[in-house]
Design a protein around this motif. Structure first.
Motif, mmCIF file in Angstrom:
data_model
loop_
_atom_site.group_PDB
_atom_site.id
_atom_site.type_symbol
_atom_site.label_atom_id
_atom_site.label_comp_id
_atom_site.label_asym_id
_atom_site.label_seq_id
_atom_site.Cartn_x
_atom_site.Cartn_y
_atom_site.Cartn_z
ATOM 1 N N ASN A 45 8.780 -21.527 -10.155
ATOM 2 C CA ASN A 45 8.673 -20.164 -10.694
ATOM 3 C C ASN A 45 7.659 -20.092 -11.825
ATOM 4 O O ASN A 45 6.883 -19.134 -11.898
ATOM 5 C CB ASN A 45 10.041 -19.673 -11.161
ATOM 6 N N ILE A 46 7.647 -21.090 -12.705
ATOM 7 C CA ILE A 46 6.687 -21.108 -13.818
ATOM 8 C C ILE A 46 5.262 -21.198 -13.283
ATOM 9 O O ILE A 46 4.363 -20.512 -13.763
ATOM 10 C CB ILE A 46 6.997 -22.282 -14.777
ATOM 11 N N LEU A 47 5.060 -22.064 -12.286
ATOM 12 C CA LEU A 47 3.728 -22.239 -11.705
ATOM 13 C C LEU A 47 3.329 -21.094 -10.782
ATOM 14 O O LEU A 47 2.171 -20.992 -10.395
ATOM 15 C CB LEU A 47 3.669 -23.552 -10.914
ATOM 16 N N ALA A 48 4.291 -20.255 -10.429
ATOM 17 C CA ALA A 48 4.055 -19.140 -9.504
ATOM 18 C C ALA A 48 3.390 -19.636 -8.222
ATOM 19 O O ALA A 48 2.359 -19.135 -7.791
ATOM 20 C CB ALA A 48 3.226 -18.058 -10.180
ATOM 21 N N LEU A 49 4.015 -20.652 -7.605
ATOM 22 C CA LEU A 49 3.448 -21.232 -6.388
ATOM 23 C C LEU A 49 3.474 -20.265 -5.210
ATOM 24 O O LEU A 49 2.646 -20.342 -4.325
ATOM 25 C CB LEU A 49 4.209 -22.509 -5.993
ATOM 26 N N PHE A 50 4.439 -19.366 -5.204
ATOM 27 C CA PHE A 50 4.578 -18.437 -4.082
ATOM 28 C C PHE A 50 4.594 -16.999 -4.577
ATOM 29 O O PHE A 50 5.060 -16.720 -5.669
ATOM 30 C CB PHE A 50 5.878 -18.726 -3.317
ATOM 31 N N SER A 51 4.065 -16.127 -3.742
ATOM 32 C CA SER A 51 4.028 -14.712 -4.069
ATOM 33 C C SER A 51 4.541 -13.927 -2.872
ATOM 34 O O SER A 51 4.304 -14.304 -1.720
ATOM 35 C CB SER A 51 2.594 -14.291 -4.394
ATOM 36 N N ASN A 53 3.386 -11.314 -1.929
ATOM 37 C CA ASN A 53 2.236 -10.664 -1.321
ATOM 38 C C ASN A 53 1.467 -11.563 -0.361
ATOM 39 O O ASN A 53 0.582 -11.103 0.338
ATOM 40 C CB ASN A 53 1.261 -10.189 -2.401
ATOM 41 N N GLU A 54 1.774 -12.856 -0.355
ATOM 42 C CA GLU A 54 0.982 -13.765 0.466
ATOM 43 C C GLU A 54 1.634 -14.054 1.808
ATOM 44 O O GLU A 54 2.843 -13.985 1.954
ATOM 45 C CB GLU A 54 0.699 -15.067 -0.283
ATOM 46 N N GLU A 55 0.781 -14.385 2.753
ATOM 47 C CA GLU A 55 1.220 -14.781 4.087
ATOM 48 C C GLU A 55 1.341 -16.301 4.121
ATOM 49 O O GLU A 55 0.835 -16.994 3.238
ATOM 50 C CB GLU A 55 0.196 -14.317 5.130
ATOM 51 N N LEU A 56 1.966 -16.815 5.155
ATOM 52 C CA LEU A 56 2.171 -18.254 5.283
ATOM 53 C C LEU A 56 0.848 -19.018 5.255
ATOM 54 O O LEU A 56 0.738 -20.058 4.605
ATOM 55 C CB LEU A 56 2.930 -18.566 6.572
ATOM 56 N N ASP A 57 -0.165 -18.495 5.936
ATOM 57 C CA ASP A 57 -1.446 -19.209 5.984
ATOM 58 C C ASP A 57 -2.191 -19.210 4.654
ATOM 59 O O ASP A 57 -3.183 -19.917 4.488
ATOM 60 C CB ASP A 57 -2.330 -18.668 7.108
ATOM 61 N N GLU A 58 -1.708 -18.454 3.667
ATOM 62 C CA GLU A 58 -2.317 -18.438 2.347
ATOM 63 C C GLU A 58 -1.691 -19.467 1.401
ATOM 64 O O GLU A 58 -2.208 -19.710 0.325
ATOM 65 C CB GLU A 58 -2.183 -17.048 1.722
ATOM 66 N N ILE A 59 -0.601 -20.073 1.811
ATOM 67 C CA ILE A 59 0.064 -21.074 0.979
ATOM 68 C C ILE A 59 -0.641 -22.407 1.178
ATOM 69 O O ILE A 59 -0.912 -22.812 2.306
ATOM 70 C CB ILE A 59 1.554 -21.216 1.368
ATOM 71 N N LEU A 67 8.940 -24.914 -0.221
ATOM 72 C CA LEU A 67 9.660 -23.814 0.416
ATOM 73 C C LEU A 67 11.095 -24.223 0.752
ATOM 74 O O LEU A 67 11.956 -23.378 0.965
ATOM 75 C CB LEU A 67 8.948 -23.376 1.703
ATOM 76 N N LEU A 68 11.366 -25.530 0.769
ATOM 77 C CA LEU A 68 12.689 -26.039 1.139
ATOM 78 C C LEU A 68 13.651 -26.196 -0.034
ATOM 79 O O LEU A 68 14.801 -26.593 0.162
ATOM 80 C CB LEU A 68 12.533 -27.396 1.837
ATOM 81 N N VAL A 69 13.224 -25.898 -1.231
ATOM 82 C CA VAL A 69 14.071 -26.112 -2.407
ATOM 83 C C VAL A 69 15.381 -25.333 -2.295
ATOM 84 O O VAL A 69 16.460 -25.872 -2.558
ATOM 85 C CB VAL A 69 13.313 -25.787 -3.711
ATOM 86 N N SER A 70 15.319 -24.087 -1.886
ATOM 87 C CA SER A 70 16.542 -23.289 -1.727
ATOM 88 C C SER A 70 17.458 -23.899 -0.676
ATOM 89 O O SER A 70 18.678 -23.885 -0.814
ATOM 90 C CB SER A 70 16.215 -21.846 -1.343
ATOM 91 N N TYR A 71 16.865 -24.448 0.371
ATOM 92 C CA TYR A 71 17.663 -25.112 1.406
ATOM 93 C C TYR A 71 18.422 -26.305 0.812
ATOM 94 O O TYR A 71 19.613 -26.491 1.075
ATOM 95 C CB TYR A 71 16.784 -25.581 2.568
ATOM 96 N N TYR A 72 17.719 -27.129 0.025
ATOM 97 C CA TYR A 72 18.381 -28.296 -0.564
ATOM 98 C C TYR A 72 19.470 -27.883 -1.543
ATOM 99 O O TYR A 72 20.531 -28.511 -1.602
ATOM 100 C CB TYR A 72 17.365 -29.224 -1.232
ATOM 101 N N LEU A 73 19.227 -26.834 -2.315
ATOM 102 C CA LEU A 73 20.277 -26.355 -3.221
ATOM 103 C C LEU A 73 21.480 -25.840 -2.438
ATOM 104 O O LEU A 73 22.626 -26.125 -2.775
ATOM 105 C CB LEU A 73 19.722 -25.282 -4.156
ATOM 106 N N MET A 74 21.219 -25.108 -1.361
ATOM 107 C CA MET A 74 22.305 -24.620 -0.515
ATOM 108 C C MET A 74 23.108 -25.804 0.028
ATOM 109 O O MET A 74 24.339 -25.813 -0.011
ATOM 110 C CB MET A 74 21.749 -23.805 0.655
#
Length: 124
Positions: A45-51, A53-59, A67-74
């Protein structure tokens, strides 16, 4: 050091933390893994790695694993062993919140188009 250089340096440390989080998870050291995954989530969140407004191909390719961090926390919250009933309920509620985040992310980046079907797979 420029902002971009700081992001690259920090993301290198983040990758090491990410890999360590996976090791902790696989060794069933859930409490330590949860703390580390929350730290990684905070850094993302601090680094703002994801937005939104962006599409997958922009990451960037380097950012994709995060992108899997939420999965691991779950997974950590849903598999947390040896706890009282009230604590278990609280952890399952957190797991549910992270499951919703995972589904939103998968839907946002068009990995899936029907969140209900995936939700049934995750919780059946």
């Amino acid at each position: 050091m420029t902002n971009k250089e700081e992001k690259v340096e920090t993301s290198g440390h983040l990758l090491t933390d990410y890999q360590h989080g996976i090791e902790l998870f696989e060794k069933n050291k859930i409490k330590s893994a949860v703390l580390l995954w929350h730290y990684i989530e905070q850094q993302i969140n601090i680094l703002a790695l994801f937005s939104e407004n962006e599409e997958l191909d922009e990451i960037s390719t380097e950012s994709l694993p995060y992108l899997l961090v939420s999965y691991y926390l779950m997974s950590c919250y849903s598999n947390h062993p040896n706890m009282k009933t009230q604590d278990r309920i609280s952890h399952l509620q957190k797991a549910y919140q992270y499951a919703q985040e995972v589904l939103q992310l998968l839907t946002h980046y068009n990995f899936i188009t029907n969140t209900f079907c995936l939700f049934q797979l995750l919780f059946s």
